[in-house]
Design a protein around this motif. Structure first.
Motif, PDB file in Angstrom:
ATOM      1  N   UNK A  98       0.835  -1.205   0.000  1.00  0.00           N
ATOM      2  CA  UNK A  98       0.000   0.000   0.000  1.00  0.00           C
ATOM      3  C   UNK A  98       0.868   1.253   0.000  1.00  0.00           C
ATOM      4  N   UNK A  99       1.949   1.228   0.787  1.00  0.00           N
ATOM      5  CA  UNK A  99       2.849   2.383   0.803  1.00  0.00           C
ATOM      6  C   UNK A  99       3.515   2.577  -0.546  1.00  0.00           C
ATOM      7  N   UNK A 100       3.860   1.490  -1.212  1.00  0.00           N
ATOM      8  CA  UNK A 100       4.477   1.590  -2.538  1.00  0.00           C
ATOM      9  C   UNK A 100       3.487   2.190  -3.535  1.00  0.00           C
ATOM     10  N   UNK A 137      -6.494   1.909 -12.761  1.00  0.00           N
ATOM     11  CA  UNK A 137      -5.320   1.051 -12.742  1.00  0.00           C
ATOM     12  C   UNK A 137      -5.259   0.119 -11.537  1.00  0.00           C
ATOM     13  N   UNK A 138      -6.233   0.206 -10.648  1.00  0.00           N
ATOM     14  CA  UNK A 138      -6.255  -0.598  -9.429  1.00  0.00           C
ATOM     15  C   UNK A 138      -7.532  -1.418  -9.344  1.00  0.00           C
ATOM     16  N   UNK A 139      -7.435  -2.565  -8.712  1.00  0.00           N
ATOM     17  CA  UNK A 139      -8.640  -3.352  -8.426  1.00  0.00           C
ATOM     18  C   UNK A 139      -9.392  -2.657  -7.284  1.00  0.00           C
ATOM     19  N   UNK A 140     -10.637  -3.044  -7.066  1.00  0.00           N
ATOM     20  CA  UNK A 140     -11.407  -2.475  -5.960  1.00  0.00           C
ATOM     21  C   UNK A 140     -10.720  -2.766  -4.622  1.00  0.00           C
ATOM     22  N   UNK A 141     -10.176  -3.966  -4.469  1.00  0.00           N
ATOM     23  CA  UNK A 141      -9.489  -4.337  -3.231  1.00  0.00           C
ATOM     24  C   UNK A 141      -8.234  -3.483  -3.025  1.00  0.00           C
ATOM     25  N   UNK A 142      -7.512  -3.197  -4.093  1.00  0.00           N
ATOM     26  CA  UNK A 142      -6.318  -2.357  -3.988  1.00  0.00           C
ATOM     27  C   UNK A 142      -6.708  -0.929  -3.618  1.00  0.00           C
ATOM     28  N   UNK A 143      -7.804  -0.434  -4.192  1.00  0.00           N
ATOM     29  CA  UNK A 143      -8.276   0.903  -3.829  1.00  0.00           C
ATOM     30  C   UNK A 143      -8.673   0.952  -2.356  1.00  0.00           C
ATOM     31  N   UNK A 144      -9.252  -0.131  -1.863  1.00  0.00           N
ATOM     32  CA  UNK A 144      -9.611  -0.189  -0.440  1.00  0.00           C
ATOM     33  C   UNK A 144      -8.359  -0.124   0.431  1.00  0.00           C
ATOM     34  N   UNK A 145      -7.323  -0.803   0.018  1.00  0.00           N
ATOM     35  CA  UNK A 145      -6.062  -0.764   0.770  1.00  0.00           C
ATOM     36  C   UNK A 145      -5.440   0.626   0.735  1.00  0.00           C
TER      37      UNK A 145
END
Length: 99
Positions: free
Chosen positions: A26-28, A81-89
């Motif tokens: 997430x930080x990256x 460019x992000x999945x929904x799960x990545x956006x949540x993170x």
């Protein structure tokens, strides 16, 4: 009893390692947000700061950008460019940043 404690310790260490990996990821991802929103999400420009905001508010906006439901100049392109799960993170990451 010792075996049960050993297994519990391994599970705890494994989940801690996963949490650290997840946080690192997430930080990256969040590093790319710094170009516009500032380090840690704290902007020094007209672009809004996103640090310390409510996670659900951030996630709702990110998903709306991704689905072209919220007008934007570039955020819709980034969000896609992000999945929904990545956006949540990402929303979770920025919600935990100090204001």
């Amino acid at each position: 009893m010792k075996r049960t404690l050993g297994i519990a310790a391994l599970l705890l260490l494994g989940s801690t390692a996963h949490a650290q990996t997840t946080d690192f990821q997430a930080r990256a991802w969040a590093a790319s947000c710094a170009a516009c929103h500032g380090t840690g999400g704290k902007s020094n420009s007209a672009i809004p700061s996103i640090n310390g905001q409510d996670k659900q508010v951030l996630l709702t906006k990110l998903l709306a950008y991704k689905r072209d439901q919220l007008p934007a100049t570039v955020m819709h392109q980034h969000a896609k460019g992000y999945s929904d799960a990545e956006l949540e993170r990402l929303a979770d990451h920025f919600s935990r940043q100090p204001k």
